[in-house]
Design a protein around this motif. Sequence first.
Motif, PDB file in Angstrom:
ATOM      1  N   GLY A  65       0.816  -1.214   0.000  1.00 26.42           N
ATOM      2  CA  GLY A  65       0.000   0.000   0.000  1.00 26.42           C
ATOM      3  C   GLY A  65       0.846   1.258   0.000  1.00 26.42           C
ATOM      4  N   ALA A  66       1.928   1.263   0.777  1.00 20.95           N
ATOM      5  CA  ALA A  66       2.785   2.439   0.841  1.00 20.95           C
ATOM      6  C   ALA A  66       3.517   2.665  -0.480  1.00 20.95           C
ATOM      7  CB  ALA A  66       3.780   2.307   1.984  1.00 20.95           C
ATOM      8  N   LYS A  67       3.893   1.588  -1.142  1.00 22.30           N
ATOM      9  CA  LYS A  67       4.553   1.732  -2.441  1.00 22.30           C
ATOM     10  C   LYS A  67       3.614   2.363  -3.463  1.00 22.30           C
ATOM     11  CE  LYS A  67       8.102  -1.856  -2.185  1.00 22.30           C
ATOM     12  NZ  LYS A  67       8.593  -3.160  -2.706  1.00 22.30           N
ATOM     13  N   ALA A  68       2.319   2.048  -3.356  1.00 21.80           N
ATOM     14  CA  ALA A  68       1.335   2.634  -4.273  1.00 21.80           C
ATOM     15  C   ALA A  68       1.212   4.137  -4.057  1.00 21.80           C
ATOM     16  CB  ALA A  68      -0.012   1.954  -4.092  1.00 21.80           C
ATOM     17  N   VAL A  69       1.427   4.584  -2.815  1.00 25.07           N
ATOM     18  CA  VAL A  69       1.296   6.002  -2.496  1.00 25.07           C
ATOM     19  C   VAL A  69       2.596   6.758  -2.767  1.00 25.07           C
ATOM     20  CG1 VAL A  69       0.919   7.660  -0.623  1.00 25.07           C
ATOM     21  CG2 VAL A  69      -0.527   5.622  -0.797  1.00 25.07           C
ATOM     22  N   TYR A  70       3.724   6.180  -2.325  1.00 25.27           N
ATOM     23  CA  TYR A  70       4.987   6.914  -2.342  1.00 25.27           C
ATOM     24  C   TYR A  70       5.888   6.567  -3.522  1.00 25.27           C
ATOM     25  CZ  TYR A  70       3.716   8.380   2.346  1.00 25.27           C
ATOM     26  OH  TYR A  70       3.068   8.932   3.419  1.00 25.27           O
ATOM     27  N   GLY A  71       5.554   5.527  -4.268  1.00 26.17           N
ATOM     28  CA  GLY A  71       6.282   5.195  -5.480  1.00 26.17           C
ATOM     29  C   GLY A  71       7.760   4.980  -5.254  1.00 26.17           C
ATOM     30  N   GLU A  72       8.574   5.613  -6.094  1.00 28.12           N
ATOM     31  CA  GLU A  72      10.012   5.388  -6.057  1.00 28.12           C
ATOM     32  C   GLU A  72      10.673   5.926  -4.790  1.00 28.12           C
ATOM     33  OE1 GLU A  72      11.295   9.370  -8.634  1.00 28.12           O
ATOM     34  OE2 GLU A  72      11.266   7.389  -9.587  1.00 28.12           O
ATOM     35  N   LYS A  73       9.949   6.737  -4.015  1.00 25.63           N
ATOM     36  CA  LYS A  73      10.481   7.254  -2.756  1.00 25.63           C
ATOM     37  C   LYS A  73      10.319   6.278  -1.598  1.00 25.63           C
ATOM     38  CE  LYS A  73      11.850  11.577  -3.547  1.00 25.63           C
ATOM     39  NZ  LYS A  73      13.181  12.090  -3.152  1.00 25.63           N
ATOM     40  N   PHE A  74       9.627   5.162  -1.832  1.00 25.62           N
ATOM     41  CA  PHE A  74       9.302   4.246  -0.736  1.00 25.62           C
ATOM     42  C   PHE A  74      10.550   3.811   0.024  1.00 25.62           C
ATOM     43  CE2 PHE A  74       9.146  -0.064   0.899  1.00 25.62           C
ATOM     44  CZ  PHE A  74       8.104   0.032   1.804  1.00 25.62           C
ATOM     45  N   GLU A  75      11.559   3.346  -0.693  1.00 23.41           N
ATOM     46  CA  GLU A  75      12.753   2.817  -0.025  1.00 23.41           C
ATOM     47  C   GLU A  75      13.423   3.878   0.838  1.00 23.41           C
ATOM     48  OE1 GLU A  75      17.038   0.721  -1.181  1.00 23.41           O
ATOM     49  OE2 GLU A  75      15.423   0.827  -2.659  1.00 23.41           O
ATOM     50  N   GLU A  76      13.545   5.084   0.286  1.00 20.89           N
ATOM     51  CA  GLU A  76      14.169   6.175   1.043  1.00 20.89           C
ATOM     52  C   GLU A  76      13.386   6.504   2.304  1.00 20.89           C
ATOM     53  OE1 GLU A  76      14.848  11.006   0.581  1.00 20.89           O
ATOM     54  OE2 GLU A  76      14.367   9.798  -1.200  1.00 20.89           O
ATOM     55  N   PHE A  77      12.064   6.495   2.205  1.00 21.97           N
ATOM     56  CA  PHE A  77      11.233   6.926   3.324  1.00 21.97           C
ATOM     57  C   PHE A  77      11.032   5.854   4.391  1.00 21.97           C
ATOM     58  CE2 PHE A  77       8.793  10.193   0.526  1.00 21.97           C
ATOM     59  CZ  PHE A  77       9.858  11.067   0.627  1.00 21.97           C
TER      60      PHE A  77
END
Length: 327
Positions: free
Chosen positions: A116-128
């Motif tokens: 779900g978080a990847k769907a919201v934050y996209g390519e920033k997921f890993e950093e965040f």
Amino acid sequence: MERGDTMPSAQYLGHGISLLDVRDLGREKRTGTYVIQEEKLTIIETSGSPSIPYILQGLEQLGLKAADIQYIIVTHIHLDHAGGAGLLLEKCPKAKVIVHPKGKRHLIDPSRLIQGAKAVYGEKFEEFFEPVVPVPEDRLIVKRDGETLEIGHDRILTFLDTPGHAYHHFSIYDPKSNGIFTGDTVGIIYTPLLENGLDFYLPTTSPNHFNPEAMLQSADRIEKLGISRIYFGHFGMSEDPSAAFRQLRFWLPIFVEAGQQVADSSLSFEKKTEAVYQTLKKKVTRYLDERKVPRTSNVYEILDLDLTICSMGIVDYFQKRMAKSEK
């Protein structure tokens, strides 16, 4: 530290409660971890795993050790509130994580949270958010509506089921401060605007369990407690709860109406989200213009992200509601 060479100091709020700025999403004054210094050292909210070094540094500033933490409470399991719980536990051998009944399984297996978080934050997921470490089941405690937790001989916290932002959300009432830790239930306080002399609050309507009716019911329930303080997940304490409730009730219908305007259209999810975002941004900008907030204020950087995520949640809410009505 990858997110900055300096660390913000812990802020003492009174009644044995301190606020740590844990630099969620790499931003100052975005998400807070609260530390309650009692016989059983307790913290509320962890943010994501990249925030854990900031928690450890904040504890050190307070003269405390992670090894002494007894309880880690997460108001709900969204990764910006609970994503770092598993990683923090590795530093806290005595600690247990306290979670809403509907959130327990997702801390044990966070795969759906990650998706779900990847769907919201996209390519920033890993950093965040990386790494998202599972919480062992034997280190979890579930608290249901009305249940309590004694953290000091004269301090007993009470847990209240408060859906609206998420169905796996509780708020925690603290009698010693007559305050309540609300996570995202009654919205966000935009602390940077206090420099402009403005108390400004918005609802947070992120996907995928946003429910406006439940949010208002939860707000009503909290307001009836006669609280003196609200401890927001984003970010900080308000000693004017009436203003927070008033602004939630003002803005929530505006957010919902923006979604209604596109709900029946044939636009894609992305285009509906953009339309809602543009509507909300215009209304919020006009509101702040009228209150002499300069458009150069750094609050707009935070608002852009928040309104984007809120718009996604609003569109998601209407699409799910329409899908149910068609069955």
